[in-house]
Scaffold this motif. Sequence first.
Motif, PDB file in Angstrom:
ATOM      1  N   UNK A 235       8.487   2.947  -0.599  1.00  0.00           N
ATOM      2  CA  UNK A 235       7.311   2.068  -0.660  1.00  0.00           C
ATOM      3  C   UNK A 235       6.904   1.855  -2.118  1.00  0.00           C
ATOM      4  N   UNK A 236       6.305   0.708  -2.407  1.00  0.00           N
ATOM      5  CA  UNK A 236       5.869   0.392  -3.762  1.00  0.00           C
ATOM      6  C   UNK A 236       4.510  -0.295  -3.690  1.00  0.00           C
ATOM      7  N   UNK A 237       3.566   0.275  -4.364  1.00  0.00           N
ATOM      8  CA  UNK A 237       2.191  -0.222  -4.282  1.00  0.00           C
ATOM      9  C   UNK A 237       1.416   0.267  -5.490  1.00  0.00           C
ATOM     10  N   UNK A 238       0.619  -0.600  -6.064  1.00  0.00           N
ATOM     11  CA  UNK A 238      -0.207  -0.211  -7.197  1.00  0.00           C
ATOM     12  C   UNK A 238      -1.199   0.876  -6.797  1.00  0.00           C
ATOM     13  N   UNK A 239      -1.625   0.857  -5.540  1.00  0.00           N
ATOM     14  CA  UNK A 239      -2.653   1.784  -5.069  1.00  0.00           C
ATOM     15  C   UNK A 239      -2.054   3.084  -4.546  1.00  0.00           C
ATOM     16  N   UNK A 240      -0.964   2.992  -3.784  1.00  0.00           N
ATOM     17  CA  UNK A 240      -0.438   4.161  -3.080  1.00  0.00           C
ATOM     18  C   UNK A 240       0.826   4.741  -3.698  1.00  0.00           C
ATOM     19  N   UNK A 241       1.584   3.928  -4.426  1.00  0.00           N
ATOM     20  CA  UNK A 241       2.850   4.392  -5.009  1.00  0.00           C
ATOM     21  C   UNK A 241       3.044   3.715  -6.359  1.00  0.00           C
ATOM     22  N   UNK A 242       2.184   4.036  -7.325  1.00  0.00           N
ATOM     23  CA  UNK A 242       2.222   3.321  -8.613  1.00  0.00           C
ATOM     24  C   UNK A 242       3.515   3.515  -9.393  1.00  0.00           C
TER      25      UNK A 242
ATOM     26  N   UNK B 244       6.536   3.989  -8.173  1.00  0.00           N
ATOM     27  CA  UNK B 244       7.545   3.147  -7.531  1.00  0.00           C
ATOM     28  C   UNK B 244       7.319   1.680  -7.883  1.00  0.00           C
ATOM     29  N   UNK B 245       6.071   1.286  -7.987  1.00  0.00           N
ATOM     30  CA  UNK B 245       5.771  -0.092  -8.377  1.00  0.00           C
ATOM     31  C   UNK B 245       6.244  -0.364  -9.800  1.00  0.00           C
ATOM     32  N   UNK B 246       6.064   0.590 -10.671  1.00  0.00           N
ATOM     33  CA  UNK B 246       6.540   0.435 -12.050  1.00  0.00           C
ATOM     34  C   UNK B 246       8.064   0.333 -12.091  1.00  0.00           C
ATOM     35  N   UNK B 247       8.737   1.119 -11.264  1.00  0.00           N
ATOM     36  CA  UNK B 247      10.199   1.033 -11.220  1.00  0.00           C
ATOM     37  C   UNK B 247      10.649  -0.331 -10.700  1.00  0.00           C
ATOM     38  N   UNK B 248       9.945  -0.846  -9.707  1.00  0.00           N
ATOM     39  CA  UNK B 248      10.282  -2.164  -9.180  1.00  0.00           C
ATOM     40  C   UNK B 248      10.055  -3.246 -10.234  1.00  0.00           C
ATOM     41  N   UNK B 249       8.956  -3.144 -10.968  1.00  0.00           N
ATOM     42  CA  UNK B 249       8.689  -4.090 -12.055  1.00  0.00           C
ATOM     43  C   UNK B 249       9.813  -4.064 -13.080  1.00  0.00           C
TER      44      UNK B 249
END
Length: 346
Positions: A26-33, A35-40
């Motif tokens: 999962x990737x989310x600014x709120x719950x999985x920041x 992972x979100x950075x890795x996706x970015x």
Amino acid sequence: MTQPTHPFQADPALLRRHVTALAGEPRSRRHAPQAMERAEEYVTDHLTEAGWDVHRDPFDVRWRWGSADGPGHRAMPLKIRLHRRVAGANLRAEPPGPRGRGEGTGPRSTVVVGAHLDTVLDSPGADDNASGVAVVLETARVLARLPQPPDVTLMLFDMEETGLIGSREAVRQLVGTRRVAGMICLESVGYFSSALGSQRLPPGAGLAFPAAAEAIAEGHHRGDFTLVVHRTSSRPAAEAWARAAAEASPSLPSVLLRDPRPDGRFGAAAGLALPVLNNLSRSDHAPFWNHRIPALMLTGTANFRNTHYHRPTDTPDTLDYERLAAVATATAATAAAWPGEAPAGA
């Protein structure tokens, strides 16, 4: 003699690679920041490799109405939340060369192709929405190979799952710097099913959208098509996309569904009177409609077809990458030659 390659032909293997890389968690600014950075970072690297100029547009807003981003699917009234403060960032990619730098005379005109990068809590989001992000990345690669890349702006939106907050900020920033001729939104576009009865409709859809409902019924409710949601202003673009999808390899059927509401704030408010219309505003094209910008939503209809929607089982192995390539091919072709608005009264 071999047949020439279609100039906009997407690669199923690359699409699979992108989805697999993005949908491992999962990737989310709120719950999985993290992972979100890795996706970015993944998205930025691939857009840059394709020759696009990538910009990170942060936002920090307070007291915004939005929605909960938990797992499962609930009716809209049960999801509404008032967010005290939300901070995130959209990724914006401009084509290489003078167009991307905004050189030239007069206000710049562009077509936006976008998808949201975030997921709900506990779902890796292969269909929702790594499939859409993968199409954006393939669109970047395909368009960059043209002798003169068209003026297309690629967007990866943040916080779609919290109420379209990222795209609401993005369109506000975009219209201040250029004329946005149109927008294509990729929303859950990778899941297909040829099983009879696999395609469901929301309550009231038969009365509200008889032509689309009839087309789906004639296909014995198979979920083997892409739904192209449009308004009168974007009807020519919807028809162009459907033609391009039919000519793609493999050929992909589509069903066109016209949202009867007008563009602008009045159209947004009209959904309160007829709740079935709210299903047509559930992604990042809606803020563009609200700014009177012709827009399309391309979708596999999410929870009306995909039993893995917003669940931990929304994984890369559930998607059809050959058909997803047809989605990408048609999207690149339509963005490169965006047609004008439909005549008034059409």
